[in-house]
Design a protein around this motif. Structure first.
Motif, PDB file in Angstrom:
ATOM      1  N   MET A   1       0.857  -1.184   0.000  1.00 14.89           N
ATOM      2  CA  MET A   1       0.000   0.000   0.000  1.00 14.89           C
ATOM      3  C   MET A   1       0.893   1.234   0.000  1.00 14.89           C
ATOM      4  O   MET A   1       1.839   1.317   0.780  1.00 14.89           O
ATOM      5  CB  MET A   1      -0.905   0.007   1.228  1.00 14.89           C
ATOM      6  N   LYS A   2       0.590   2.176  -0.878  1.00 13.46           N
ATOM      7  CA  LYS A   2       1.348   3.430  -0.963  1.00 13.46           C
ATOM      8  C   LYS A   2       0.517   4.426  -1.756  1.00 13.46           C
ATOM      9  O   LYS A   2      -0.385   4.045  -2.506  1.00 13.46           O
ATOM     10  CB  LYS A   2       2.690   3.204  -1.645  1.00 13.46           C
ATOM     11  N   PRO A   3       0.800   5.717  -1.595  1.00 18.89           N
ATOM     12  CA  PRO A   3       0.079   6.718  -2.383  1.00 18.89           C
ATOM     13  C   PRO A   3       0.322   6.491  -3.875  1.00 18.89           C
ATOM     14  O   PRO A   3       1.436   6.166  -4.293  1.00 18.89           O
ATOM     15  CB  PRO A   3       0.681   8.042  -1.918  1.00 18.89           C
ATOM     16  N   LEU A   4      -0.718   6.661  -4.671  1.00 13.80           N
ATOM     17  CA  LEU A   4      -0.632   6.445  -6.111  1.00 13.80           C
ATOM     18  C   LEU A   4      -0.964   7.720  -6.875  1.00 13.80           C
ATOM     19  O   LEU A   4      -1.573   8.646  -6.331  1.00 13.80           O
ATOM     20  CB  LEU A   4      -1.609   5.338  -6.529  1.00 13.80           C
ATOM     21  N   GLY A   5      -0.587   7.733  -8.152  1.00 15.47           N
ATOM     22  CA  GLY A   5      -0.942   8.834  -9.039  1.00 15.47           C
ATOM     23  C   GLY A   5      -0.483  10.175  -8.499  1.00 15.47           C
ATOM     24  O   GLY A   5       0.619  10.298  -7.969  1.00 15.47           O
ATOM     25  N   HIS A   6      -1.358  11.169  -8.623  1.00 17.77           N
ATOM     26  CA  HIS A   6      -0.980  12.512  -8.170  1.00 17.77           C
ATOM     27  C   HIS A   6      -0.789  12.583  -6.653  1.00 17.77           C
ATOM     28  O   HIS A   6      -0.094  13.464  -6.164  1.00 17.77           O
ATOM     29  CB  HIS A   6      -1.990  13.557  -8.653  1.00 17.77           C
ATOM     30  N   PHE A   7      -1.367  11.641  -5.900  1.00 18.89           N
ATOM     31  CA  PHE A   7      -1.165  11.623  -4.450  1.00 18.89           C
ATOM     32  C   PHE A   7       0.293  11.304  -4.105  1.00 18.89           C
ATOM     33  O   PHE A   7       0.811  11.761  -3.095  1.00 18.89           O
ATOM     34  CB  PHE A   7      -2.100  10.614  -3.785  1.00 18.89           C
ATOM     35  N   ALA A   8       0.967  10.515  -4.944  1.00 19.70           N
ATOM     36  CA  ALA A   8       2.372  10.161  -4.707  1.00 19.70           C
ATOM     37  C   ALA A   8       3.277  11.383  -4.830  1.00 19.70           C
ATOM     38  O   ALA A   8       4.356  11.416  -4.236  1.00 19.70           O
ATOM     39  CB  ALA A   8       2.809   9.075  -5.686  1.00 19.70           C
ATOM     40  N   LYS A   9       2.828  12.381  -5.584  1.00 17.21           N
ATOM     41  CA  LYS A   9       3.629  13.598  -5.786  1.00 17.21           C
ATOM     42  C   LYS A   9       3.331  14.674  -4.749  1.00 17.21           C
ATOM     43  O   LYS A   9       3.966  15.716  -4.724  1.00 17.21           O
ATOM     44  CB  LYS A   9       3.382  14.140  -7.186  1.00 17.21           C
ATOM     45  N   SER A  10       2.374  14.429  -3.894  1.00 17.44           N
ATOM     46  CA  SER A  10       1.998  15.394  -2.861  1.00 17.44           C
ATOM     47  C   SER A  10       3.100  15.497  -1.810  1.00 17.44           C
ATOM     48  O   SER A  10       3.740  14.496  -1.464  1.00 17.44           O
ATOM     49  CB  SER A  10       0.703  14.950  -2.175  1.00 17.44           C
TER      50      SER A  10
ATOM     51  N   VAL B   1       5.024  11.723   2.088  1.00 15.48           N
ATOM     52  CA  VAL B   1       6.047  11.191   3.008  1.00 15.48           C
ATOM     53  C   VAL B   1       5.417  10.692   4.305  1.00 15.48           C
ATOM     54  O   VAL B   1       6.017   9.885   5.016  1.00 15.48           O
ATOM     55  CB  VAL B   1       7.152  12.226   3.321  1.00 15.48           C
ATOM     56  N   ASN B   2       4.213  11.144   4.610  1.00 10.93           N
ATOM     57  CA  ASN B   2       3.506  10.697   5.819  1.00 10.93           C
ATOM     58  C   ASN B   2       2.885   9.318   5.645  1.00 10.93           C
ATOM     59  O   ASN B   2       2.339   8.762   6.596  1.00 10.93           O
ATOM     60  CB  ASN B   2       2.410  11.692   6.201  1.00 10.93           C
ATOM     61  N   TYR B   3       2.925   8.787   4.428  1.00  9.36           N
ATOM     62  CA  TYR B   3       2.311   7.497   4.115  1.00  9.36           C
ATOM     63  C   TYR B   3       3.325   6.589   3.425  1.00  9.36           C
ATOM     64  O   TYR B   3       3.246   6.352   2.221  1.00  9.36           O
ATOM     65  CB  TYR B   3       1.070   7.702   3.238  1.00  9.36           C
ATOM     66  N   PRO B   4       4.298   6.083   4.188  1.00  8.70           N
ATOM     67  CA  PRO B   4       5.317   5.220   3.575  1.00  8.70           C
ATOM     68  C   PRO B   4       4.701   3.916   3.080  1.00  8.70           C
ATOM     69  O   PRO B   4       3.685   3.454   3.607  1.00  8.70           O
ATOM     70  CB  PRO B   4       6.294   4.962   4.728  1.00  8.70           C
ATOM     71  N   ALA B   5       5.330   3.338   2.068  1.00  7.60           N
ATOM     72  CA  ALA B   5       4.859   2.059   1.535  1.00  7.60           C
ATOM     73  C   ALA B   5       4.914   1.008   2.639  1.00  7.60           C
ATOM     74  O   ALA B   5       5.855   0.973   3.434  1.00  7.60           O
ATOM     75  CB  ALA B   5       5.730   1.637   0.359  1.00  7.60           C
TER      76      ALA B   5
END
Length: 80
Positions: free
Chosen positions: A41-50, A54-58
């Motif tokens: 689980m990790k931020p995807l798409g444009h959320f990964a560039k937010s 960094v508050n949501y590590p894989a």
């Protein structure tokens, strides 16, 4: 695990129902599911560039699930 969100419009509807002496009962349908424990689980798409990404590590879904169980004291003391 589930989450209930109460928005401003929900609060307004509650107040309107109270004023009209209507019931405040509600009916909901809930769907619970689990993903594969070895899914990452990790931020995807444009959320990964937010900057907040960094508050949501894989992490593995299984690790997340165990963490949540620990937080609500449902994980066994022996780590199982």
């Amino acid at each position: 695990m589930h989450e209930v969100v109460v928005t401003k419009s929900t609060r307004n509807a509650i107040e309107a129902a109270k004023k009209e002496n209507r019931s405040l009962w509600r009916v909901s349908s809930t769907l619970f599911s689990n993903v594969a424990s070895d899914a990452v689980m990790k931020p995807l798409g444009h959320f990964a560039k937010s900057p907040l990404a960094v508050n949501y590590p894989a992490m593995y879904a299984g690790e997340y699930f165990e963490k949540e169980l620990s937080l609500i004291n449902l994980k066994g003391m022996d780590g199982a």
